[in-house]
Design an enzyme around this catalytic site. Structure first.
Site, mmCIF file in Angstrom:
data_model
loop_
_atom_site.group_PDB
_atom_site.id
_atom_site.type_symbol
_atom_site.label_atom_id
_atom_site.label_comp_id
_atom_site.label_asym_id
_atom_site.label_seq_id
_atom_site.Cartn_x
_atom_site.Cartn_y
_atom_site.Cartn_z
ATOM 1 C CG ASN A 12 -1.887 1.113 1.320
ATOM 2 O OD1 ASN A 12 -1.739 2.118 0.651
ATOM 3 N ND2 ASN A 12 -2.889 0.964 2.167
ATOM 4 C CE LYS A 19 -0.731 3.075 6.331
ATOM 5 N NZ LYS A 19 -2.166 3.349 6.593
ATOM 6 N NE ARG A 92 -5.079 3.018 -0.797
ATOM 7 C CZ ARG A 92 -4.809 4.155 -0.168
ATOM 8 N NH1 ARG A 92 -3.612 4.332 0.369
ATOM 9 N NH2 ARG A 92 -5.704 5.106 -0.076
ATOM 10 C CG HIS A 179 -10.499 7.243 2.159
ATOM 11 N ND1 HIS A 179 -10.811 8.498 2.635
ATOM 12 C CD2 HIS A 179 -9.167 7.087 2.375
ATOM 13 C CE1 HIS A 179 -9.716 9.084 3.110
ATOM 14 N NE2 HIS A 179 -8.706 8.234 2.969
ATOM 15 C CG HIS A 206 -11.335 6.597 6.039
ATOM 16 N ND1 HIS A 206 -10.913 5.296 5.996
ATOM 17 C CD2 HIS A 206 -10.202 7.343 6.121
ATOM 18 C CE1 HIS A 206 -9.599 5.248 6.062
ATOM 19 N NE2 HIS A 206 -9.139 6.489 6.128
ATOM 20 C CG ASN A 209 -2.611 12.977 7.515
ATOM 21 O OD1 ASN A 209 -2.617 14.069 8.068
ATOM 22 N ND2 ASN A 209 -1.865 12.727 6.444
ATOM 23 N N GLY A 210 -5.966 11.597 6.075
ATOM 24 C CA GLY A 210 -6.827 11.769 4.919
ATOM 25 C C GLY A 210 -8.236 11.488 5.399
ATOM 26 N NE ARG A 239 -4.280 14.062 1.085
ATOM 27 C CZ ARG A 239 -4.690 12.799 1.045
ATOM 28 N NH1 ARG A 239 -5.984 12.521 0.941
ATOM 29 N NH2 ARG A 239 -3.827 11.813 1.110
ATOM 30 C CG ASP A 281 -1.329 13.669 15.741
ATOM 31 O OD1 ASP A 281 -1.808 13.825 16.884
ATOM 32 O OD2 ASP A 281 -1.167 12.564 15.204
ATOM 33 N N GLY A 328 -8.159 6.792 11.763
ATOM 34 C CA GLY A 328 -7.404 7.093 12.979
ATOM 35 C C GLY A 328 -8.121 8.025 13.937
ATOM 36 N N GLY A 330 -11.528 8.917 13.637
ATOM 37 C CA GLY A 330 -12.863 8.376 13.866
ATOM 38 C C GLY A 330 -12.897 7.243 14.871
ATOM 39 C CG ASN A 332 -7.835 5.438 17.689
ATOM 40 O OD1 ASN A 332 -8.133 4.417 18.286
ATOM 41 N ND2 ASN A 332 -7.218 5.426 16.517
ATOM 42 C CD GLU A 379 -7.095 2.156 3.572
ATOM 43 O OE1 GLU A 379 -7.698 3.042 2.951
ATOM 44 O OE2 GLU A 379 -5.935 2.305 4.016
#
Length: 404
Positions: A12, A19, A92, A179, A206, A209-210, A239, A281, A328, A330, A332, A379
């Site tokens: 990915n 990844k 991906r 996504h 989703h 960060n994105g 972004r 972050d 991430g 959504g 946590n 993913e």
């Protein structure tokens, strides 16, 4: 049946990371290890690894670019137990234009991806480079492309259109959505948890960060926030999200930006980072918001925009039955979920703050008209499933041809 003890690899490629994961091939692939190489092109690139038994490793690596990083990863993988049993690699692909499902990677597909690499300069060129390197080293393996855009192939024509001259539409300039691998996984999980209810009116958020949202009805995507590129939609880590074209023109004129510099500005210098001037972050910003107005405004804008998109998609869906938080942020950040949902009681969205604070799967009140869930996305597992299915189908066809 699948070959005994066969494994598969998933790759990915992101804008500054790779990844990877190795699975044992099965109908439900079993994870052996997963990892990532982050901050590619920077001085402090990091190699992270997690084994199935949760043992974690992390160390610095020399990673000046995607070519060198891919070579390093290839050499590292070759030494790993079980890699000699890898039969296929799932890659991906962020932008797959109008490809409806995962496909075996051919020279023709690579050529096509090269023709549209400017659609997504932050992802496609690196992804193509990674594919070519792995294919050259492992030509005997089956290489599979899993497209992020495929989930949104069901978007109605009106949701795909952009209000620009039709000659651009004919050239492929339209809304595609992204996504998709995450959304496909979330819908599978939703069907497991809720059964036929998952075929209702669903909004998937989703948020990482994105970040993006998708409106899903009868299991099909009917609208999404991201458009022609992953830079569109809501504000994200670095972004901008949707931007008034007049602002874009003025920014380019004011600072003398060429297209490359402007692309870097809206993809890597904007969003939460641009507003806060300190961090992309969300956890960092939440810690600073009480003492830093810029951080507080970044957090507030993020929640405000997500809330607006939820309202927008409720009108597209004709109501709402299920809201899912993932990614991430959504998954946590209970405080972010709470702020997004605050004031949406009129729409039937009412959180149980105790359940929300505990990160339970269902976080809505028992009498809430809309079920609100938190579902961790995966993913890599979705890539593994798509790759396994395609590999199995390919081998079946091969056997049928030989038996004729």
């Amino acid at each position: 049946m699948l070959s005994e003890n066969s494994n598969l690899l998933t790759i990915n490629g992101g804008s500054s990371s790779i990844k990877f994961a190795m699975y044992e091939m099965a109908k439900d692939p079993t994870l052996i290890f997963s990892g990532s190489i982050d901050r590619i092109g920077m001085d402090n690139a990091i190699f992270n690894l997690t084994y199935e038994n949760k043992v974690k490793e992390s160390f610095d690596v020399y990673s000046p670019g995607f070519y060198e990083t891919s070579i390093f990863l290839i050499l590292w993988l070759k030494k790993q137990s079980g890699f000699d049993r890898v039969k296929c690699i799932g890659h991906r692909i962020v932008h797959g234009k109008n490809h409806k499902k995962a496909e075996i990677i051919s020279n023709a597909l690579i050529k096509e991806l090269k023709q549209i690499k400017d659609y997504d300069p932050d992802h496609l060129p690196a992804e193509i480079e990674i594919i070519e390197l792995f294919k050259s080293r492992y030509a005997g393996m089956l290489h599979v492309a899993c497209f992020d855009t495929s989930f949104h192939i069901t978007l109605p024509r009106i949701a795909k259109m952009l209000p620009i001259p039709r000659r651009f539409d004919k050239a492929g300039i339209q809304r595609y959505g992204f996504h998709g691998l995450s959304y496909a996984y979330l819908m599978e999980e939703l069907k497991i948890k809720l059964g036929v209810e998952a075929n209702g009116r669903v909004i998937l958020a989703h948020l990482g960060n994105g970040a993006s949202l998708a409106a899903v009805k009868d299991g099909k995507s009917i609208d999404t926030t991201m458009g022609f590129t992953p830079a569109g939609g809501c504000v994200m880590g670095t972004r901008s999200g949707d931007l008034d074209p007049g602002v874009a023109w003025y920014m380019m004129k004011r600072e003398g930006l060429n297209t490359k510099k402007f692309n870097h500005l809206i993809n890597h210098e904007s969003g939460l980072l641009g507003i806060s001037e300190t961090s992309a972050d969300m956890q960092d910003l939440l810690q600073k918001e009480s003492s830093d107005e810029r951080a507080a405004e970044a957090v507030a804008l993020f929640c405000y925009q997500i809330k607006k998109w939820i309202g927008s998609f409720m009108s597209v869906l004709g109501g709402l039955d299920i809201l899912v938080f993932s990614g991430g942020i959504g998954e946590n950040a209970p405080i972010i979920r709470s702020r997004i949902c605050k004031g949406l009681g009129f729409a039937g969205i009412v959180l149980d703050e105790d359940l929300n604070g505990l990160n339970e799967t269902q976080i809505s009140m028992e009498d809430s008209k809309v079920k609100v869930l938190v579902i961790p996305t995966n993913e890599e597992l979705m890539i593994a499933k798509c790759t396994t299915d395609l590999y199995y189908g390919f081998k079946n066809k091969e056997r049928q041809r030989k038996n004729k």
